[in-house]
Scaffold this active site. Structure first.
Site, PDB file in Angstrom:
ATOM      1  CE  LYS A 140      51.771  30.450  21.359  1.00  0.00           C
ATOM      2  NZ  LYS A 140      50.965  31.203  20.377  1.00  0.00           N
ATOM      3  CG  ASN A 141      48.470  27.606  21.064  1.00  0.00           C
ATOM      4  OD1 ASN A 141      48.840  28.758  20.862  1.00  0.00           O
ATOM      5  ND2 ASN A 141      48.936  26.590  20.365  1.00  0.00           N
ATOM      6  NE  ARG A 187      48.113  31.086  11.029  1.00  0.00           N
ATOM      7  CZ  ARG A 187      48.722  31.133  12.202  1.00  0.00           C
ATOM      8  NH1 ARG A 187      48.563  30.162  13.071  1.00  0.00           N
ATOM      9  NH2 ARG A 187      49.510  32.136  12.528  1.00  0.00           N
ATOM     10  N   PRO A 188      42.562  31.977   7.124  1.00  0.00           N
ATOM     11  CG  PRO A 188      41.064  31.117   5.560  1.00  0.00           C
ATOM     12  CD  PRO A 188      42.471  30.962   6.060  1.00  0.00           C
ATOM     13  CB  VAL A 189      38.919  35.146  10.507  1.00  0.00           C
ATOM     14  CG1 VAL A 189      40.314  35.402  11.030  1.00  0.00           C
ATOM     15  CG2 VAL A 189      38.435  36.300   9.638  1.00  0.00           C
ATOM     16  CB  CYS A 198      53.435  32.983  12.802  1.00  0.00           C
ATOM     17  SG  CYS A 198      54.413  32.980  14.304  1.00  0.00           S
ATOM     18  NE  ARG A 203      53.494  35.679  18.498  1.00  0.00           N
ATOM     19  CZ  ARG A 203      53.044  34.775  17.630  1.00  0.00           C
ATOM     20  NH1 ARG A 203      53.824  34.324  16.679  1.00  0.00           N
ATOM     21  NH2 ARG A 203      51.812  34.321  17.731  1.00  0.00           N
ATOM     22  NE  ARG A 245      45.429  33.367  12.249  1.00  0.00           N
ATOM     23  CZ  ARG A 245      44.663  34.008  11.368  1.00  0.00           C
ATOM     24  NH1 ARG A 245      45.157  34.999  10.666  1.00  0.00           N
ATOM     25  NH2 ARG A 245      43.412  33.654  11.198  1.00  0.00           N
ATOM     26  CG  ASP A 282      51.712  24.806  16.697  1.00  0.00           C
ATOM     27  OD1 ASP A 282      51.873  25.342  15.587  1.00  0.00           O
ATOM     28  OD2 ASP A 282      50.881  25.222  17.529  1.00  0.00           O
ATOM     29  CG  LEU A 297      36.480  27.764   8.881  1.00  0.00           C
ATOM     30  CD1 LEU A 297      37.358  26.628   9.352  1.00  0.00           C
ATOM     31  CD2 LEU A 297      35.282  27.216   8.127  1.00  0.00           C
ATOM     32  CB  ILE A 315      47.832  22.045   9.727  1.00  0.00           C
ATOM     33  CG1 ILE A 315      47.764  20.611  10.278  1.00  0.00           C
ATOM     34  CG2 ILE A 315      46.925  22.965  10.532  1.00  0.00           C
ATOM     35  CD1 ILE A 315      46.399  19.976  10.220  1.00  0.00           C
TER      36      ILE A 315
END
Length: 422
Positions: A22-23, A123-125, A118, A400, A94, A308, A127, A330
């Site tokens: 998936k990822n 989990r900021p963007v 989720c 998902r 995300r 995960d 970066l 993480i």
């Protein structure tokens, strides 16, 4: 909305096929935005997140066809007519932020909503954004959207990630393929999905060196071509199903993956007393004798223990001999499955980013609530080892990232069914 009902106490025996990752697929799909020529992805998983990314790309004017019962995705971005990724789609996932780098690199502008997904931490963007700024992008956050411009195109630059973010590495890697000059990504993430992306981009004509290490160097090219690429096997699905016989008992051959993708996880599994044997088609997993042993785990970026798989491993530790300590480094707020496991009789204490699990003889079936993707499947795994019936509610999270869980486990003898919630 569906629920999954599991009746525990049955050992598992059989084979479970592993789908494409998936990822990886969610990262490969936006790569179509980098080229006007077709991109074909084989071994694609059939998941709701893939459908969401399909809708997002189609909203931008890309063509996406699902072939061979969803196993093949044929993509083409020759007719892009929209550069705004709307909140109504992006909020669901995300990975939607990964359209930002490719659109900006190809056409010099993009507007992308801040993403959802989720609820396992902020989990900021930032970066992603600082990486694009290092390549000359001008960014503005306004009304929940990232407005990005690169007049004259992106330029090569030095990107120093303050931590090894998978998504930010992927976004920067795609953007850099069309930037003028050389881009260097320092402290880059090393996950197999990034290696898979680099291999696909290279097949499209990108010049990339160093994927799989913490330093990736990209020499920008004027244009990318089309390509056909096979999506790498899903190591998280693989690890999840490797835990199933370890929790329920029995012996299962997991087909289509390689234990080289899961070195740190396999070490912990074997330390717990689980037999892991490579086979011609994948890997054979069996619980040796009685209960597994307690093992401490700390989640880390690849090649460390995957965050995960933390929830699923915790489910196994709930009936282990002894006490284990699971440390989550993480994502914050990623122990939301713990209260649900406690409802099933688990002995778990959570303090900040650390969970202490003292194994009990047996879990008890109970109605529980799925809070996120990996928590969903951890509760199903726990149900395999529990006395009586476990009903996992709100399993839309599950769909998902896992394809036909009830079918795959049911084929190995699990007493499991999907029902409509009342």
């Amino acid at each position: 909305m569906d629920s999954i009902i599991v009746k525990g106490g049955t050992e598992l025996r059989g084979q479970i096929p592993i789908a494409g990752a998936k990822n990886a697929c969610l990262t490969l799909m936006p790569a179509t935005l980098l080229s006007e020529e077709p991109l074909t992805l084989t071994n694609a998983p059939r998941l709701s997140d893939i459908r969401t990314m399909t809708l997002l790309l189609q909203s931008l004017g890309a063509e996406v066809q699902s072939l061979n019962d969803g196993r093949v995705l044929a993509l083409s971005s020759h007719g892009l007519n929209n550069h705004k990724a709307d909140y109504d789609i992006v909020r669901k996932m995300r990975a939607s932020i990964l359209v930002l780098g490719p659109m900006l690199a190809r056409d010099g502008h993009a507007v992308v909503s801040l993403p959802g997904g989720c609820a396992i931490g902020a989990r900021p963007v930032d970066l992603h954004l600082t990486a694009l700024e290092a390549m000359g992008a001008e960014l503005e956050l306004k009304d929940g959207y990232v407005h990005a411009k690169a007049a004259g195109g992106l330029k090569g630059g030095i990107v120093d990630f303050r931590f090894a973010s998978v998504g930010a590495t992927e976004n920067a890697l795609m953007a850099a393929t069309l930037a003028k000059g050389t881009t260097v990504l320092n402290n880059a993430a090393r996950e197999p999905e990034i290696v898979d992306l680099a291999q696909c981009l290279r097949a499209m004509g990108a010049q990339i060196e160093g994927e799989g290490t913490s330093r990736i160097e990209i020499q920008g090219v004027e244009r990318l071509n089309g390509a056909t690429h096979q999506v790498v096997a899903d190591r998280i699905e693989m690890g999840t199903y490797m835990l199933a016989p370890a929790i329920a008992g029995g012996e299962v051959e997991v087909l289509g993956g390689s234990i080289e993708l899961l070195g740190a996880f396999v070490e912990k599994l074997e330390a717990a007393g689980v037999s892991v044997t490579p086979t011609k088609g994948g890997v054979l997993v069996a619980r040796k004798n009685g209960r597994v042993d307690a093992v401490d785990v700390t989640t880390e970026p690849y090649p460390g223990f995957p965050t995960d798989l933390q929830a699923q491993f915790m489910a196994m530790m709930c009936t282990a001999n002894g006490t284990s300590v699971l440390e989550e480094k993480i994502f914050e707020n990623r122990f939301m499955h713990a209260p649900e496991l406690i409802r099933m009789g688990a002995d778990i204490e959570v303090h900040g980013g650390t969970a202490t699990v003292t194994g009990v003889e047996r879990l008890r079936g109970a109605p529980v609530m799925a809070t996120d993707l990996r928590a969903s499947v951890s509760l199903i795994l726990a149900g395999l080892a529990a006395e009586g019936e476990t009903r996992v509610n709100r399993v839309y999270h599950l769909d998902r990232g896992y394809e036909s869980v009830e079918t795959k486990l049911g084929a190995c003898g699990a007493n499991i069914e999907r029902v409509k919630e009342e």
